[in-house]
Structures are given as C-alpha cells and as structure tokens.
Design a protein around this motif. Structure first.
Motif, PDB file in Angstrom:
ATOM      1  N   UNK A  83      -8.710   8.954  -3.397  1.00  0.00           N
ATOM      2  CA  UNK A  83      -9.874   8.399  -4.074  1.00  0.00           C
ATOM      3  C   UNK A  83     -11.142   8.758  -3.333  1.00  0.00           C
TER       4      UNK A  83
ATOM      5  N   UNK B 244       0.839  -1.198   0.000  1.00  0.00           N
ATOM      6  CA  UNK B 244       0.000   0.000   0.000  1.00  0.00           C
ATOM      7  C   UNK B 244       0.875   1.250   0.000  1.00  0.00           C
ATOM      8  N   UNK B 245       1.954   1.194   0.760  1.00  0.00           N
ATOM      9  CA  UNK B 245       2.835   2.364   0.866  1.00  0.00           C
ATOM     10  C   UNK B 245       3.458   2.749  -0.473  1.00  0.00           C
ATOM     11  N   UNK B 246       3.671   1.758  -1.344  1.00  0.00           N
ATOM     12  CA  UNK B 246       4.257   2.090  -2.650  1.00  0.00           C
ATOM     13  C   UNK B 246       3.198   2.304  -3.724  1.00  0.00           C
ATOM     14  N   UNK B 247       1.915   2.358  -3.301  1.00  0.00           N
ATOM     15  CA  UNK B 247       0.873   2.755  -4.236  1.00  0.00           C
ATOM     16  C   UNK B 247       0.052   1.631  -4.832  1.00  0.00           C
TER      17      UNK B 247
ATOM     18  N   UNK C  49      -9.252  -1.968 -10.572  1.00  0.00           N
ATOM     19  CA  UNK C  49      -8.182  -1.033 -10.937  1.00  0.00           C
ATOM     20  C   UNK C  49      -8.648  -0.119 -12.061  1.00  0.00           C
TER      21      UNK C  49
ATOM     22  N   UNK D 145      -2.966  -0.722  -5.127  1.00  0.00           N
ATOM     23  CA  UNK D 145      -4.334  -0.619  -4.615  1.00  0.00           C
ATOM     24  C   UNK D 145      -5.146  -1.888  -4.863  1.00  0.00           C
TER      25      UNK D 145
ATOM     26  N   UNK E  95       1.523   4.696 -10.951  1.00  0.00           N
ATOM     27  CA  UNK E  95       1.397   5.281  -9.628  1.00  0.00           C
ATOM     28  C   UNK E  95       0.035   5.913  -9.365  1.00  0.00           C
ATOM     29  N   UNK E  96      -0.989   5.487 -10.130  1.00  0.00           N
ATOM     30  CA  UNK E  96      -2.332   6.031  -9.938  1.00  0.00           C
ATOM     31  C   UNK E  96      -2.811   5.772  -8.512  1.00  0.00           C
ATOM     32  N   UNK E  97      -2.301   4.716  -7.926  1.00  0.00           N
ATOM     33  CA  UNK E  97      -2.754   4.314  -6.594  1.00  0.00           C
ATOM     34  C   UNK E  97      -2.455   5.323  -5.511  1.00  0.00           C
ATOM     35  N   UNK E  98      -1.538   6.242  -5.754  1.00  0.00           N
ATOM     36  CA  UNK E  98      -1.197   7.197  -4.702  1.00  0.00           C
ATOM     37  C   UNK E  98      -2.155   8.376  -4.668  1.00  0.00           C
TER      38      UNK E  98
ATOM     39  N   UNK F 192     -11.241   2.320 -10.747  1.00  0.00           N
ATOM     40  CA  UNK F 192     -10.664   3.397  -9.931  1.00  0.00           C
ATOM     41  C   UNK F 192      -9.977   4.413 -10.830  1.00  0.00           C
TER      42      UNK F 192
END
Lengths: 257, 257
Positions: free
Chosen positions: B242, A182-185, B221, A187, B236-239, B224
């Motif tokens: 949301x 999670x810390x590196x993105x 994914x 999801x 890096x979309x996860x950072x 999102x």
DNA sequence: TAGATTGTTAATCGATTAACAATC
DNA sequence: TAGATTGTTAATCGATTAACAATC
C-alpha cells in the motif's frame, strides 16, 4: 443496501472510484447519521432536514451539513435530504454495500458477549470465525459458530476472506494475536485488550478500553466535585446544582429526545 | 493510590483544590499514560523518559510532554519522570484516589460480560449494583452480586453512593434508564446502547458503540481497496503493498513493541 | 413569489508538532 | 563541564461554528 455509484468519482484511473478524502472526524460521525437515518426510515419519514437529522444524531446542524457536503450534494434546498438516498450514500462511502467478515479472537468473558452481539450482524457485518488459544475452549459452540484454535487462523482466514479482526484476549496475548492477524492479511483491527499494538503502515487499529472510559468520566466527576466545593468523597454530590457549561465531553451533546 | 495534594491549587477559595482546566484530548490520554506507568512500575523502572513513556503509550513524546505540562512540572531535566510520583499525580487528577461505585443497568449479553470485567475493579472502580427491568433476570447472581429490579434504583443508589451509571440495555430502554439515573443524582453515564441520550447540563455521557467502531474500520478498508485499484470485494487485498501514510486513524500510531 | 433550507464561506477555536532554551 | 532531557514556544494543522448567499 443497494450498490450506488459514487458521484465524487471524477476522472480517476483505477478500477474502482476513489473515495473522497473525508476528515477523520467526519468519518467517525457518519455511522451515527446512518443509525439515525435508519430510525427515520423505519418511522415512515422519506425526507429530513439537517436540523432534524442533526438532533437525532446528537450534533448541531452546521456540523451535519458540513459533514454531508464532503460526500457531495444530496440535499434539496428548501426541502431537506432524501432519507433513502442518504442511507445509500453513507453505506456506500462506509463500504457497507458488502457484508464484511469479522474474525473474533479470544472467547473469554467479553469475547463471548461480542460473539453474540446482534448489532454486528444488523449493521453490516458477519461474524465468520471465533478463535482462542485455550484448548479447553476450542470446540465450544457459541451462537452457531465453533471456536477454533488460533493456530488455524491462516486456513480459515483464507476460506472466509476475513476483513476485520477483533481482539478480545488478555493484554499479554494481544500483540501476538495482532501479528498473526497481520500475517494472514488482515488490515483492520478492533482491539479490546488494554495495551498498545504495534502494526505496520497500512494497518488500521481502533482501540476500545472500557476502563479508560470510566476513568475519563471519573475525571469529570472529580472536577465537578472540586468546582462545587464539595469534598470529592462526599456522597450524593450529583444532586447539587452545577454551573453550566460542563456537559460536553466531546462525546455527546444534550439534545431534545 | 495515595492522596496527593495538587500543586496547581493556587489561591482558590473552595474546600477542595480546583483541578487544572485540562484539554479534553489530554484527559482522554491520561488513562493510557497511567496504564503504561503501572506496567513500568511492575517491571522495576522507577524513572522514565518522555520518549520511553510516549512509546509505551502509543503517542509521540512532544504530545506527552505537552500533556504532562498541563498537570504541572513533575519531570527532572536530564533525567526524566519519577514513575511512582507521576502515577500518584495522574491518579489524583483523574479522581482515582477514591474507588468510585458503578451501577450497571442491563444484564443481557453485554451487561453480563461487563459485570464480570476484571479491568473495572483493577483500575479504580467498584461494581456496586446490577439492575435489569426483566423480572426473570432479577435475583440472578453474577460475580457475587444479585441483580436487582430497576425500580429499586433509588434505594440502592443512596446506599451505595453510585458515582457512575453504565447502560447496557437495548436502545429503546436506554433513555428511560438515563432519566432514572439522573433522577437519583448520577452525573456520569457510560452508554453502550446504540442511541443518543438526552441529559441535562452537568451530566456527562460517554458512548461506546461497537458497531460504529467496525463501520469506521470498514470505511478505511473500503478506502484502501479503492486506492489500490482492487475491487472492494476481492479477498486477500490486505497482502498487497500500500502507499504509505494511511496507518493513522487518530486512535493509535505504530510504535516499536 | 415567499418561505424554507441547503451548501459554502470565513472566522474561530483547539490540538498537534518540531524545535530549542532552560536546566538537571 | 558535557550530555541528556524537560518544559515551553510558536507555527501549523484540522475541526467547529455562525452566518448567509444560493436556490428549491
């Protein structure tokens, strides 16, 4: 996997067309339809009826048509569905028009097998990196990939644009690995460790617990034995005729092969 | 795992008390409660509230109480549940008071890993036999068991009282293996092959498809990414922050660790 | 046109959830 | 008794299914 413009995209303002808000039960079945459709395409079918596709996917045709109706209307009344078009549609909705990079953490018994699993590659994914916390495993090459130390996760995740993390560590290590992912993105996480993971909102976790699957089957074995009046410890109970209506586990229904 | 007389057994006529007719969704969660209870027992708890157990199992407490109420009433108002008693209860219902014999068919990549999976043994099962159709694999020893040819299934199934068959073959072989398992009296099958199995009424099949799990995550994914307006291919979309309400996949909810 | 098959409707079913009376 | 927590109720929600009008 050709790029395919999504038809449900009405007057949405974002840079990317919004996906239809699919019921979770439908989402979970789309991959099964996709697999069946690829089989049909390979055997030369270019059109398929809801009845035939439903049979191949192990569901009933009403459910299939309902599921597909959520994607928009891609069938032709009186004819059926165009196989190639439907494949494109489902692949688009599932986000399979790009090959997503997967990081696998934990290369023990199960992790080793997953690292070599051809199905990941053949069905839209790319195993981009392997990690372990055990120094004695770091450096080992599996299926053309070198195992890295989990401490290198941040560096490599950025390089490889990791979209999905797979956890195949022992249970006690799993939460810490999830936190690092999670810390590196990351999801999206697929968790094979037998424990509950705590993750922030916006992170999706799916869990596969092999022992739980057997325990669910065990319940049904136990139940079948109690219904037939055969002591639960009796051998060969399975050969006894059973009252009907017990087959469905919610996982599969009997269909013609 | 002590034998425990089932309390819901009213005036049933069979030789064995009938099990309560549990909702499938409840059956699927009982193993998770059991795992959490074993953790609690190991850490010295002898009583647990529905709230605490629910958290440990990753569900909400209302659902947990509802599920347990189907088994009968084993809690004490104002106090909670007795951990040891509830373990016995759930193990009884799941049919884990006997160690069930598992036959594993297909000792390739994945099958190898499953043959060595400690979780099967630690959670109520016994891997009793390994089979493969490939002569070059027959005779190999894995984890203390010798791989037998699939043609020997009938003989060995009778000797070992196989209760559950696990299929880890390539998809094209899976239906034939299922047919053979059913023919020797197996009524519960765990299928890792990516295909639909056709089985008679009374036979339960559960399917685990690793690629499907990834494809479901891929959908989320994709979704999102489309919601945040970030092109689906962007790294890096996860950072990115949301909108809330996306976390639950029906598989796990976020809980405090 | 006649036959076939989709897409949708509406009824049903099962699962989830919050609230609270029962009770330890 | 007062506080805590279960077991149950009832409302809500989502999924399934059969039937059939729409239409190719």
């Amino acid at each position: 996997m050709s790029q395919h413009r999504h038809p449900g995209a009405s007057g949405h303002t974002g840079a990317v067309p919004a996906l239809p808000d699919l019921p979770e039960a439908t989402v979970a079945r789309l991959p099964e339809y996709l697999r069946a459709l690829h089989n049909l395409a390979e055997t030369g079918h270019d059109t398929v009826s809801s009845e035939a596709l439903a049979t191949a996917a192990g569901v009933n045709s009403a459910k299939l048509r309902k599921d597909l109706s959520h994607l928009g209307s891609y069938g032709t009344r009186g004819v059926g569905y165009d196989v190639a078009l439907l494949i494109d549609q489902i692949e688009y909705v599932l986000g399979l028009t790009q090959r997503r990079a997967v990081a696998l953490v934990g290369v023990g018994n199960l992790g080793h097998a997953l690292a070599g699993y051809a199905g990941f590659v053949s069905r839209g994914f790319r195993i981009a990196a392997l990690f372990d916390a055990d120094e004695s495993r770091v450096g080992e090459e599996i299926n053309g990939l070198v195992v890295r130390h989990i401490d290198d996760l941040a560096t490599i995740a950025a390089q490889e644009a990791i979209a999905i993390g797979v956890i195949a560590t022992p249970a006690p290590a799993a939460q810490s690995v999830a936190d690092r992912l999670v810390a590196v993105g990351v999801t999206s996480i697929l968790n094979f460790a037998p424990c509950v993971l705590s993750v922030p909102d916006g992170v999706d976790v799916r869990k596969v617990d092999l022992a739980i699957e057997l325990q669910i089957l065990s319940f049904h074995e136990h139940r079948k034995a109690s219904l037939t009046g055969i002591p639960a410890s009796g051998p060969a109970a399975g050969l006894t005729a059973l009252p009907g209506g017990l087959a469905a586990t919610g996982t599969q229904e009997a269909v013609g092969s």
